[in-house]
Design a protein around this motif. Structure first.
Motif, PDB file in Angstrom:
ATOM      1  N   ALA A  93       1.262  -1.546  -0.009  1.00  0.00           N
ATOM      2  CA  ALA A  93       0.242  -0.079  -0.149  1.00  0.00           C
ATOM      3  C   ALA A  93       0.768   1.352   0.080  1.00  0.00           C
ATOM      4  O   ALA A  93       1.013   2.331   0.657  1.00  0.00           O
ATOM      5  CB  ALA A  93      -1.225  -0.439   1.189  1.00  0.00           C
ATOM      6  N   THR A  94       1.932   0.953  -0.708  1.00  0.00           N
ATOM      7  CA  THR A  94       2.749   2.466  -0.818  1.00  0.00           C
ATOM      8  C   THR A  94       2.582   3.327  -1.806  1.00  0.00           C
ATOM      9  O   THR A  94       3.225   4.091  -1.939  1.00  0.00           O
ATOM     10  CB  THR A  94       4.500   1.627  -1.807  1.00  0.00           C
ATOM     11  N   GLY A  95       1.533   3.260  -2.866  1.00  0.00           N
ATOM     12  CA  GLY A  95       0.570   4.805  -2.757  1.00  0.00           C
ATOM     13  C   GLY A  95       1.275   4.842  -3.739  1.00  0.00           C
ATOM     14  O   GLY A  95       1.919   4.488  -4.591  1.00  0.00           O
ATOM     15  N   SER A  96       1.509   6.224  -4.826  1.00  0.00           N
ATOM     16  CA  SER A  96       1.730   6.483  -6.400  1.00  0.00           C
ATOM     17  C   SER A  96       3.291   7.216  -5.186  1.00  0.00           C
ATOM     18  O   SER A  96       3.268   8.244  -4.658  1.00  0.00           O
ATOM     19  CB  SER A  96       0.616   7.241  -7.057  1.00  0.00           C
ATOM     20  N   ILE A 105      -3.867  17.439 -11.145  1.00  0.00           N
ATOM     21  CA  ILE A 105      -3.500  19.009 -10.438  1.00  0.00           C
ATOM     22  C   ILE A 105      -2.543  19.685 -11.012  1.00  0.00           C
ATOM     23  O   ILE A 105      -3.089  20.928 -10.543  1.00  0.00           O
ATOM     24  CB  ILE A 105      -2.399  17.639 -10.009  1.00  0.00           C
ATOM     25  N   PHE A 122      -4.306  23.271  -9.441  1.00  0.00           N
ATOM     26  CA  PHE A 122      -3.681  24.336  -8.715  1.00  0.00           C
ATOM     27  C   PHE A 122      -3.543  25.448  -9.546  1.00  0.00           C
ATOM     28  O   PHE A 122      -3.287  26.356  -9.022  1.00  0.00           O
ATOM     29  CB  PHE A 122      -2.559  23.435  -8.725  1.00  0.00           C
ATOM     30  N   ARG A 182       0.902  11.151 -12.005  1.00  0.00           N
ATOM     31  CA  ARG A 182       1.725   9.563 -11.124  1.00  0.00           C
ATOM     32  C   ARG A 182       1.741   8.434 -11.420  1.00  0.00           C
ATOM     33  O   ARG A 182       0.549   8.164 -11.926  1.00  0.00           O
ATOM     34  CB  ARG A 182       1.167   9.658  -9.430  1.00  0.00           C
ATOM     35  N   ASN A 219       4.051   3.683  -7.216  1.00  0.00           N
ATOM     36  CA  ASN A 219       5.236   3.303  -6.234  1.00  0.00           C
ATOM     37  C   ASN A 219       5.740   2.555  -5.361  1.00  0.00           C
ATOM     38  O   ASN A 219       5.923   1.400  -4.367  1.00  0.00           O
ATOM     39  CB  ASN A 219       5.067   4.667  -4.570  1.00  0.00           C
ATOM     40  N   LEU A 241      10.759  -1.375  -4.063  1.00  0.00           N
ATOM     41  CA  LEU A 241      10.274  -2.532  -3.560  1.00  0.00           C
ATOM     42  C   LEU A 241      11.198  -3.760  -3.919  1.00  0.00           C
ATOM     43  O   LEU A 241      11.261  -4.135  -5.729  1.00  0.00           O
ATOM     44  CB  LEU A 241       9.111  -2.979  -3.262  1.00  0.00           C
ATOM     45  N   CYS A 283      -3.388  -2.673  -2.621  1.00  0.00           N
ATOM     46  CA  CYS A 283      -4.415  -1.473  -2.497  1.00  0.00           C
ATOM     47  C   CYS A 283      -3.698  -0.115  -2.420  1.00  0.00           C
ATOM     48  O   CYS A 283      -2.834   0.298  -2.438  1.00  0.00           O
ATOM     49  CB  CYS A 283      -5.099  -1.795  -1.428  1.00  0.00           C
ATOM     50  N   ASP A 322      -3.092   3.256  -4.159  1.00  0.00           N
ATOM     51  CA  ASP A 322      -2.153   3.468  -5.476  1.00  0.00           C
ATOM     52  C   ASP A 322      -1.384   3.372  -6.490  1.00  0.00           C
ATOM     53  O   ASP A 322      -1.133   3.050  -7.557  1.00  0.00           O
ATOM     54  CB  ASP A 322      -2.257   5.398  -5.403  1.00  0.00           C
ATOM     55  N   LEU A 378      -8.077   7.645  -6.753  1.00  0.00           N
ATOM     56  CA  LEU A 378      -8.466   8.547  -5.738  1.00  0.00           C
ATOM     57  C   LEU A 378      -8.494   7.837  -4.017  1.00  0.00           C
ATOM     58  O   LEU A 378      -8.839   6.522  -4.119  1.00  0.00           O
ATOM     59  CB  LEU A 378      -9.656   7.893  -6.444  1.00  0.00           C
ATOM     60  N   PRO A 400     -10.623   7.528  -1.489  1.00  0.00           N
ATOM     61  CA  PRO A 400     -11.836   6.439  -0.982  1.00  0.00           C
ATOM     62  C   PRO A 400     -11.881   5.262  -2.185  1.00  0.00           C
ATOM     63  O   PRO A 400     -12.258   4.296  -1.831  1.00  0.00           O
ATOM     64  CB  PRO A 400     -12.974   6.961  -1.719  1.00  0.00           C
ATOM     65  N   ALA A 449      -8.833   3.684  -2.647  1.00  0.00           N
ATOM     66  CA  ALA A 449      -8.103   3.077  -1.589  1.00  0.00           C
ATOM     67  C   ALA A 449      -8.197   2.833  -0.422  1.00  0.00           C
ATOM     68  O   ALA A 449      -8.064   1.304   0.117  1.00  0.00           O
ATOM     69  CB  ALA A 449      -6.559   4.026  -1.349  1.00  0.00           C
ATOM     70  N   TYR A 455     -11.984  19.301  -9.265  1.00  0.00           N
ATOM     71  CA  TYR A 455     -11.694  19.543  -7.748  1.00  0.00           C
ATOM     72  C   TYR A 455     -11.439  21.227  -8.246  1.00  0.00           C
ATOM     73  O   TYR A 455     -10.633  22.624  -7.247  1.00  0.00           O
ATOM     74  CB  TYR A 455     -11.340  20.447  -7.115  1.00  0.00           C
TER      75      TYR A 455
HETATM   76  C1  FAD Z   1      -2.112  16.593  -5.140  1.00  0.00           C
HETATM   77  C2  FAD Z   1      -3.007  15.079  -4.728  1.00  0.00           C
HETATM   78  C3  FAD Z   1      -4.259  15.673  -4.581  1.00  0.00           C
HETATM   79  C4  FAD Z   1      -5.326  15.037  -4.518  1.00  0.00           C
HETATM   80  N1  FAD Z   1      -6.345  15.334  -4.347  1.00  0.00           N
HETATM   81  C5  FAD Z   1      -7.173  13.974  -4.397  1.00  0.00           C
HETATM   82  C6  FAD Z   1      -8.711  14.287  -4.050  1.00  0.00           C
HETATM   83  O1  FAD Z   1      -9.495  15.214  -4.050  1.00  0.00           O
HETATM   84  N2  FAD Z   1      -9.676  13.252  -4.065  1.00  0.00           N
HETATM   85  C7  FAD Z   1      -9.193  11.779  -3.880  1.00  0.00           C
HETATM   86  O2  FAD Z   1      -9.692  11.424  -3.940  1.00  0.00           O
HETATM   87  N3  FAD Z   1      -7.890  11.607  -4.625  1.00  0.00           N
HETATM   88  C8  FAD Z   1      -6.562  12.372  -3.793  1.00  0.00           C
HETATM   89  N4  FAD Z   1      -5.875  12.480  -4.247  1.00  0.00           N
HETATM   90  C9  FAD Z   1      -4.782  11.213  -4.903  1.00  0.00           C
HETATM   91  C10 FAD Z   1      -5.504  10.321  -3.403  1.00  0.00           C
HETATM   92  O3  FAD Z   1      -3.896  11.657  -1.774  1.00  0.00           O
HETATM   93  C11 FAD Z   1      -4.642   8.769  -3.489  1.00  0.00           C
HETATM   94  O4  FAD Z   1      -5.530   8.264  -4.126  1.00  0.00           O
HETATM   95  C12 FAD Z   1      -4.659   8.698  -1.657  1.00  0.00           C
HETATM   96  O5  FAD Z   1      -3.741   9.109  -0.766  1.00  0.00           O
HETATM   97  C13 FAD Z   1      -4.035   6.996  -2.114  1.00  0.00           C
HETATM   98  O6  FAD Z   1      -3.808   6.366  -0.291  1.00  0.00           O
HETATM   99  P1  FAD Z   1      -2.456   4.890  -0.453  1.00  0.00           P
HETATM  100  O7  FAD Z   1      -2.802   4.457   1.150  1.00  0.00           O
HETATM  101  O8  FAD Z   1      -3.075   3.863  -1.861  1.00  0.00           O
HETATM  102  O9  FAD Z   1      -1.406   5.560  -1.383  1.00  0.00           O
HETATM  103  P2  FAD Z   1      -0.912   7.036   0.052  1.00  0.00           P
HETATM  104  O10 FAD Z   1      -2.293   8.142   0.795  1.00  0.00           O
HETATM  105  O11 FAD Z   1      -0.136   8.052  -0.235  1.00  0.00           O
HETATM  106  O12 FAD Z   1      -0.541   6.514   1.615  1.00  0.00           O
HETATM  107  C14 FAD Z   1       1.098   5.473   0.808  1.00  0.00           C
HETATM  108  C15 FAD Z   1       2.197   5.577   2.151  1.00  0.00           C
HETATM  109  O13 FAD Z   1       2.901   4.406   1.798  1.00  0.00           O
HETATM  110  C16 FAD Z   1       4.492   5.098   2.069  1.00  0.00           C
HETATM  111  N5  FAD Z   1       5.577   4.243   1.582  1.00  0.00           N
HETATM  112  C17 FAD Z   1       5.607   4.063   0.254  1.00  0.00           C
HETATM  113  N6  FAD Z   1       7.021   3.540  -0.157  1.00  0.00           N
HETATM  114  C18 FAD Z   1       7.252   2.700   1.160  1.00  0.00           C
HETATM  115  C19 FAD Z   1       8.108   1.810   1.869  1.00  0.00           C
HETATM  116  N7  FAD Z   1       8.468   1.992   0.983  1.00  0.00           N
HETATM  117  N8  FAD Z   1       7.944   1.333   3.258  1.00  0.00           N
HETATM  118  C20 FAD Z   1       7.029   2.107   3.748  1.00  0.00           C
HETATM  119  N9  FAD Z   1       6.203   2.737   3.561  1.00  0.00           N
HETATM  120  C21 FAD Z   1       6.029   3.459   2.409  1.00  0.00           C
HETATM  121  C22 FAD Z   1       4.369   7.172   1.834  1.00  0.00           C
HETATM  122  O14 FAD Z   1       5.244   7.559   2.641  1.00  0.00           O
HETATM  123  C23 FAD Z   1       2.572   6.844   2.094  1.00  0.00           C
HETATM  124  O15 FAD Z   1       2.384   7.327   3.307  1.00  0.00           O
HETATM  125  C24 FAD Z   1      -4.716  13.448  -4.031  1.00  0.00           C
HETATM  126  C25 FAD Z   1      -2.879  12.868  -4.952  1.00  0.00           C
HETATM  127  C26 FAD Z   1      -2.485  14.294  -5.464  1.00  0.00           C
HETATM  128  C27 FAD Z   1      -1.010  14.019  -5.458  1.00  0.00           C
END
Ligand code: FAD
Length: 325
Positions: free
Chosen positions: A10-13, A50, A54, A137, A140, A144, A175, A177, A185, A187, A189, A218
């Motif tokens: 769940a390391t996001g993007s 984005i 912005f 994006r 990410n 790994l 799960c 990003d 998005l 919700p 995630a 937005y």
């Molecule tokens: C500027 C911006 C605006 C956004 N606006 C919206 C919006 O208005 N509405 C919406 O629905 N979505 C929005 N999003 C998207 C939303 O933020 C993401 O879809 C959501 O945060 C994804 O959740 P996630 O848990 O998958 O990842 P994240 O929230 O990114 O969490 C992943 C976590 O994993 C950590 N991580 C990464 N690699 C490792 C590793 N190797 N070891 C340990 N930890 C690690 C990261 O540091 C981070 O804390 C936006 C995104 C951005 C960038």
């Protein structure tokens, strides 16, 4: 070291890097959110969510904003008519937009930055205080050591099955990003995280259903969408009705002095089911959830028309939006 029966990625993007000279001069949305001073000019490379969100904030705060997009349309995945509405409104508030241009390099010129791009064969340049990487994006996961866990990846994406598990190692779940196939998005995630949790507890029984998941850009006004674009709906080959309304002279839009109030709703002619809905303005970021519900639970256009809505609300306009094919 930690060991577990199940591992959840769940390391996001992370920001997609642009392989051009001077790319290191660009800041990301993370850095942009930490800015302490308002720059007098900003260039966004890429015309996605984005950049537009912005860009609208900066433009309304008085910054000169330019957006450079490589494809012929901003927000390429969105309905082209909806994007045209937002494009025009963005220009109306002073944002300079160039589509179909390729950014070639970024140079430091004193305290400012110059972005060199080509429009066809012609090289042009713009200068600004800041240049923002808005090219999107990506999952990410490349840092790994996925091979150590027998987790197959293709082009930097984990190959997954329908239960959000690694196709090559079902004890690894993905799960948010980090999933390569679903929109990035918040919700979603959460939704995918719940599915992964249930699959770990109950075994592989739960697969995500992405139908009816709405999204919004937005900006002010917002662009909100769910389901198919008109183009995608036409490609299915089914007969469709497309209801387009410019609602600027409707009572609700006049009450809020809306400069854009536009909707497009796409209905399958045979089944009367909603295939897609697209809004610019008109509280579309709220109304879109009604259409998400309709898509997910099979509510027909007639049922949406027949509902009695509180008045005066933007929702009360839904029946009129669906009034004429
Ligand atoms: C500027 C911006 C605006 C956004 N606006 C919206 C919006 O208005 N509405 C919406 O629905 N979505 C929005 N999003 C998207 C939303 O933020 C993401 O879809 C959501 O945060 C994804 O959740 P996630 O848990 O998958 O990842 P994240 O929230 O990114 O969490 C992943 C976590 O994993 C950590 N991580 C990464 N690699 C490792 C590793 N190797 N070891 C340990 N930890 C690690 C990261 O540091 C981070 O804390 C936006 C995104 C951005 C960038």
């Amino acid at each position: 070291m930690l060991q577990a029966k199940h591992i959840v990625v769940a390391t996001g993007s992370k920001v997609r890097l642009l392989p051009i000279p001077g790319a290191e001069h660009m800041i990301t949305s993370d850095e942009l959110l930490s800015e302490r001073e308002l720059p007098s000019s900003v260039i966004f490379v890429g015309g996605g969510v984005i950049s537009l969100e912005f860009g609208h904030v900066y433009a309304r705060a008085g910054t000169a904003v330019s957006v450079l997009e490589a494809l012929p349309q901003l927000l390429p995945a969105m309905d082209s008519d909806a994007v045209a509405q937002l494009h025009a409104e963005s220009e109306r508030i002073g944002i300079q937009i160039r589509t179909d241009v390729k950014v070639r390099r970024i140079e430091q010129v004193g305290h400012r930055l110059r972005v060199v791009f080509t429009d066809g064969d012609i090289e042009q340049a713009l200068e600004a205080d800041r240049v923002v990487n808005g090219v999107g994006r990506i999952a990410n996961v490349d840092a790994l050591d996925l091979a150590a866990g027998r987790v197959e990846q293709v082009n930097g994406c984990i190959v997954i099955d329908r239960y959000l598990r690694s196709a090559s190692n079902p004890q690894v779940h993905v799960c948010g990003d980090a999933v390569p196939v679903s929109p990035q998005l918040s919700p979603l995630a959460t939704y995918e995280g719940e599915i992964v949790g249930r699959n770990i507890v109950n075994g592989p029984r739960h697969a995500p259903d992405y139908a009816g998941i709405a999204t919004s850009v937005y900006t002010v006004p917002s662009l909100a969408a769910v389901g198919l674009t008109e183009n995608a709906a036409r490609q299915t080959g089914s007969a469709i009705d497309v209801h387009v309304n410019d609602m600027r002279d409707w009572f609700s839009a006049q009450s809020y002095a809306e400069t854009v109030a536009w909707s497009k709703i796409i209905v399958d002619r045979a089944s009367d089911l909603i295939l897609g809905a697209h809004f610019v303005g008109h509280a579309g970021q709220e109304l879109i959830n009604v259409f998400g519900l309709a898509i997910k639970f099979g509510i027909t256009a007639k049922q949406l028309r027949d509902n009695v809505y509180a008045y005066p609300t933007f929702s009360a306009d839904i029946k009129h939006m669906l009034g004429h094919a």
